[in-house]
Design a protein around this motif. Structure first.
Motif, mmCIF file in Angstrom:
data_model
loop_
_atom_site.group_PDB
_atom_site.id
_atom_site.type_symbol
_atom_site.label_atom_id
_atom_site.label_comp_id
_atom_site.label_asym_id
_atom_site.label_seq_id
_atom_site.Cartn_x
_atom_site.Cartn_y
_atom_site.Cartn_z
ATOM 1 N N LEU A 1 0.835 -1.201 0.000
ATOM 2 C CA LEU A 1 0.000 0.000 0.000
ATOM 3 C C LEU A 1 0.872 1.254 0.000
ATOM 4 O O LEU A 1 0.629 2.203 -0.758
ATOM 5 C CB LEU A 1 -0.907 -0.009 1.233
ATOM 6 C CG LEU A 1 -1.743 1.244 1.473
ATOM 7 C CD1 LEU A 1 -2.832 1.377 0.411
ATOM 8 C CD2 LEU A 1 -2.359 1.208 2.877
ATOM 9 N N LEU A 2 1.910 1.259 0.826
ATOM 10 C CA LEU A 2 2.788 2.422 0.917
ATOM 11 C C LEU A 2 3.563 2.647 -0.379
ATOM 12 O O LEU A 2 3.650 3.774 -0.881
ATOM 13 C CB LEU A 2 3.762 2.232 2.083
ATOM 14 C CG LEU A 2 3.134 2.069 3.473
ATOM 15 C CD1 LEU A 2 4.211 1.723 4.500
ATOM 16 C CD2 LEU A 2 2.373 3.319 3.883
ATOM 17 N N VAL A 3 4.096 1.575 -0.931
ATOM 18 C CA VAL A 3 4.884 1.684 -2.154
ATOM 19 C C VAL A 3 3.999 2.109 -3.330
ATOM 20 O O VAL A 3 4.400 2.945 -4.160
ATOM 21 C CB VAL A 3 5.587 0.349 -2.452
ATOM 22 C CG1 VAL A 3 6.263 0.384 -3.819
ATOM 23 C CG2 VAL A 3 6.625 0.043 -1.373
ATOM 24 N N ASP A 4 2.795 1.568 -3.405
ATOM 25 C CA ASP A 4 1.882 1.924 -4.496
ATOM 26 C C ASP A 4 1.505 3.398 -4.465
ATOM 27 O O ASP A 4 1.155 3.977 -5.500
ATOM 28 C CB ASP A 4 0.614 1.074 -4.420
ATOM 29 C CG ASP A 4 0.830 -0.355 -4.900
ATOM 30 O OD1 ASP A 4 1.898 -0.622 -5.475
ATOM 31 O OD2 ASP A 4 -0.065 -1.193 -4.678
ATOM 32 N N ASP A 5 1.561 3.999 -3.285
ATOM 33 C CA ASP A 5 1.214 5.414 -3.170
ATOM 34 C C ASP A 5 2.390 6.326 -3.484
ATOM 35 O O ASP A 5 2.290 7.545 -3.358
ATOM 36 C CB ASP A 5 0.697 5.707 -1.754
ATOM 37 C CG ASP A 5 -0.073 7.013 -1.684
ATOM 38 O OD1 ASP A 5 -1.031 7.171 -2.469
ATOM 39 O OD2 ASP A 5 0.295 7.887 -0.860
ATOM 40 N N GLY A 6 3.502 5.734 -3.898
ATOM 41 C CA GLY A 6 4.657 6.530 -4.284
ATOM 42 C C GLY A 6 5.633 6.833 -3.171
ATOM 43 O O GLY A 6 6.596 7.584 -3.371
ATOM 44 N N LEU A 7 5.413 6.264 -1.993
ATOM 45 C CA LEU A 7 6.336 6.484 -0.885
ATOM 46 C C LEU A 7 7.583 5.632 -1.057
ATOM 47 O O LEU A 7 7.538 4.568 -1.691
ATOM 48 C CB LEU A 7 5.651 6.131 0.441
ATOM 49 C CG LEU A 7 4.507 7.055 0.846
ATOM 50 C CD1 LEU A 7 3.718 6.447 1.993
ATOM 51 C CD2 LEU A 7 5.039 8.425 1.240
ATOM 52 N N PRO A 8 8.711 6.065 -0.516
ATOM 53 C CA PRO A 8 9.905 5.224 -0.580
ATOM 54 C C PRO A 8 9.645 3.892 0.126
ATOM 55 O O PRO A 8 8.925 3.845 1.125
ATOM 56 C CB PRO A 8 10.959 6.042 0.181
ATOM 57 C CG PRO A 8 10.428 7.432 0.229
ATOM 58 C CD PRO A 8 8.933 7.325 0.211
ATOM 59 N N ALA A 9 10.216 2.830 -0.405
ATOM 60 C CA ALA A 9 10.023 1.521 0.216
ATOM 61 C C ALA A 9 10.538 1.565 1.649
ATOM 62 O O ALA A 9 11.693 1.943 1.895
ATOM 63 C CB ALA A 9 10.756 0.451 -0.566
#
Length: 292
Positions: free
Chosen positions: A192-200
């Motif tokens: 969810l975090l990665v899909d939103d463009g946040l750094p892994a």
């Protein structure tokens, strides 16, 4: 317990070996697959279903995919999924066994409990190219945790089979695999975090105090900004003792400058936007230059 107590077994072998009579086989056991039986009252796990499929194949095949993952010790698998077996020829499996026609190279096979299975890396390769991403990643995370396999091992298998079906899907999945995740919800939260463009986020972050003493191990987060995301199972909300420990732990982390976003099943599956809003707000507050 005895050899016939809780594991599936070939019925003809058990009768020939004098371990059970033909009458008792019919009366005390249930047929799982042709000539494969299980004692009444026992329930097949994913690993048990894999063993049953191998007994049905009588050595003529290799356990692959979810069945291989189960024998490699992968947690969180669905016990009701069909067993998966690669077998030469055109014979279809009975209900409950999915037979695939893949040719498995000897170097990509190994033995587990005396059964032929694909190696962990080849197992991950097959799961990643056959299952949807959000289903595959939690399984691959658990497989890697159980076996020590990593994304580089999976990529090496992919390079040897560039033309197989699903290879493009797998290529997108490999960078997302992390054996540090300790449950499927943790894996899905990370996606969810990665899909939103946040750094892994880093996985299983260890936090220490100013003296180097251990404070906590956090599910995932960004150490540079002291922001963490924790998936809390039901016991964290319903168990008073656990809740008290969590309150004390969060107070210590707060005193050390950490911002912790707690995630529940309800938030993850019904209100994921709230998780993302809270994570972005915390990162901004901590000085991260993260754009929407």
């Amino acid at each position: 317990m005895g050899v016939l107590e809780e594991d599936p077994f070939p019925g003809s072998w058990a009768v020939a070996a004098g371990l059970v009579s033909s009458w008792a086989l019919r009366d005390e056991f249930v047929r799982v697959f042709p000539d494969v039986y299980l004692r009444k009252g026992c329930v097949l796990s994913a690993a048990g279903r894999a063993r049953a499929a191998a007994h049905w194949a009588k050595g003529e095949g290799v356990l692959v995919g979810l069945s291989a993952a189960a024998l490699h010790g992968t947690r969180w698998l669905d016990d009701d999924e069909p067993a998966e077996l690669a077998r030469a020829g055109h014979r279809r499996g009975p209900r409950g066994i999915r037979v695939v026609r893949d040719a498995i190279e000897p170097s990509e096979c190994c033995a587990v409990e005396g059964f032929r299975v694909t190696t962990p890396a080849r197992t991950a390769f097959d799961i990643g190219r056959r299952l949807p991403r959000d289903r595959a990643v939690p399984i691959l995370d658990a497989l890697c945790a159980a076996t020590g396999t990593d994304s580089g091992d999976i990529a090496a298998v992919a390079r040897r089979h560039p033309g197989l079906r699903g290879i493009r899907r797998l290529a997108a999945i490999i960078p997302l695999v992390d054996g540090g995740a300790e449950s499927p919800p943790e894996s899905l939260t990370r996606l969810l975090l990665v899909d939103d463009g946040l750094p892994a986020p880093a996985i299983q972050l260890v936090v220490r105090d100013e003296y180097g003493g251990f404070v906590a191990r956090l599910d995932m987060g960004w150490k540079d900004w002291r922001v963490a995301v924790e998936y809390d199972g039901a016991q964290h909300w319903t168990d008073p003792a656990q809740r008290t420990k969590d309150i004390d732990r969060l107070a210590i982390l707060d005193s050390l400058g950490w911002k912790v976003i707690r995630v529940s099943a309800t938030l993850l599956h019904q209100h994921p936007h709230l998780i993302l809003d809270r994570v972005r707000a915390a990162l901004h507050l901590q000085g991260a230059d993260i754009h929407s």
